[in-house]
Design a protein around this motif. Sequence first.
Motif, PDB file in Angstrom:
ATOM      1  N   LEU A 173      -3.152   1.995  -4.034  1.00 45.01           N
ATOM      2  CA  LEU A 173      -2.540   3.304  -4.214  1.00 45.01           C
ATOM      3  C   LEU A 173      -3.575   4.368  -3.915  1.00 45.01           C
ATOM      4  O   LEU A 173      -4.665   4.359  -4.489  1.00 45.01           O
ATOM      5  N   LEU A 217       3.076   6.212 -12.838  1.00 45.89           N
ATOM      6  CA  LEU A 217       1.813   5.475 -12.833  1.00 45.89           C
ATOM      7  C   LEU A 217       1.751   4.436 -13.948  1.00 45.89           C
ATOM      8  O   LEU A 217       1.061   3.431 -13.821  1.00 45.89           O
ATOM      9  N   PRO A 232      -2.112  -1.214  -9.545  1.00 48.56           N
ATOM     10  CA  PRO A 232      -2.741  -1.564  -8.276  1.00 48.56           C
ATOM     11  C   PRO A 232      -4.145  -2.131  -8.480  1.00 48.56           C
ATOM     12  O   PRO A 232      -4.809  -1.826  -9.466  1.00 48.56           O
ATOM     13  N   LYS A 243       0.855  -1.186   0.000  1.00 49.03           N
ATOM     14  CA  LYS A 243       0.000   0.000   0.000  1.00 49.03           C
ATOM     15  C   LYS A 243       0.890   1.235   0.000  1.00 49.03           C
ATOM     16  O   LYS A 243       1.835   1.331   0.770  1.00 49.03           O
ATOM     17  N   LEU A 244       0.554   2.176  -0.873  1.00 46.82           N
ATOM     18  CA  LEU A 244       1.290   3.434  -0.947  1.00 46.82           C
ATOM     19  C   LEU A 244       0.289   4.578  -0.948  1.00 46.82           C
ATOM     20  O   LEU A 244      -0.646   4.583  -1.749  1.00 46.82           O
ATOM     21  N   ARG A 245       0.497   5.511  -0.050  1.00 47.27           N
ATOM     22  CA  ARG A 245      -0.353   6.700   0.000  1.00 47.27           C
ATOM     23  C   ARG A 245       0.519   7.917  -0.246  1.00 47.27           C
ATOM     24  O   ARG A 245       1.535   8.113   0.409  1.00 47.27           O
ATOM     25  N   LEU A 271       7.844   4.516  -7.813  1.00 47.15           N
ATOM     26  CA  LEU A 271       6.784   3.657  -8.353  1.00 47.15           C
ATOM     27  C   LEU A 271       7.348   2.500  -9.173  1.00 47.15           C
ATOM     28  O   LEU A 271       6.822   1.382  -9.112  1.00 47.15           O
ATOM     29  N   LEU A 296       2.727  -3.619  -5.655  1.00 49.16           N
ATOM     30  CA  LEU A 296       1.806  -2.621  -5.120  1.00 49.16           C
ATOM     31  C   LEU A 296       0.360  -3.023  -5.410  1.00 49.16           C
ATOM     32  O   LEU A 296      -0.002  -3.259  -6.559  1.00 49.16           O
ATOM     33  N   VAL A 329      -3.932   8.542  -3.678  1.00 45.96           N
ATOM     34  CA  VAL A 329      -3.251   9.788  -4.017  1.00 45.96           C
ATOM     35  C   VAL A 329      -4.138  10.960  -3.655  1.00 45.96           C
ATOM     36  O   VAL A 329      -5.296  11.023  -4.054  1.00 45.96           O
TER      37      VAL A 329
END
Length: 166
Positions: free
Chosen positions: A113, A132, A137, A89-91, A104, A110, A115
């Motif tokens: 995501l 991106l 994701p 998880k990436l925020r 990325l 991943l 944003v």
Amino acid sequence: MTGKLPDELLQEILETRLSVDYLTFAKWSPEGLITRRSEALELLLVSRRWQRIALPLMCETILLASQQDAKILASLLTRHKGIGARVKKLRLEGAYGQILRKILISLPNLLYLSVSLTVASKKMAGGLCAGLRHVNPEDGMTIPTTLVKSHPTGDPIARAETVLET
């Protein structure tokens, strides 16, 4: 006392404290997640054993709330190649320029995501747009439509939306 517990059991115990479910990850304020991250970092100080077990769990969920966070993560991903594969998880609380493309690209697993964008220039959005294209994701991306309408040029956000739709 934890020295007698098998690593697998200690991992299960630490996971209850370190894991972040998707709703918390996507909906909490950045400040709440930063506080949670700070508290989790204290677990790394307990012992080398706890650090060895807890660090991979902490890498599953990453919050980038500043340019400094992005630089630190990029450095970690460069020095420790296996960390990127652990990120699920990436925020992102911003675009952070070209360094975000590098980040990325380094996250092959991943899954989520999130944003939150307030982009002041095309230069800052370029890394996000380029990066991106390298992730796929399962869920996530939140760009409030009010930002698209209220942004003076609209272009960086519109580009990000176009990348997501393709």
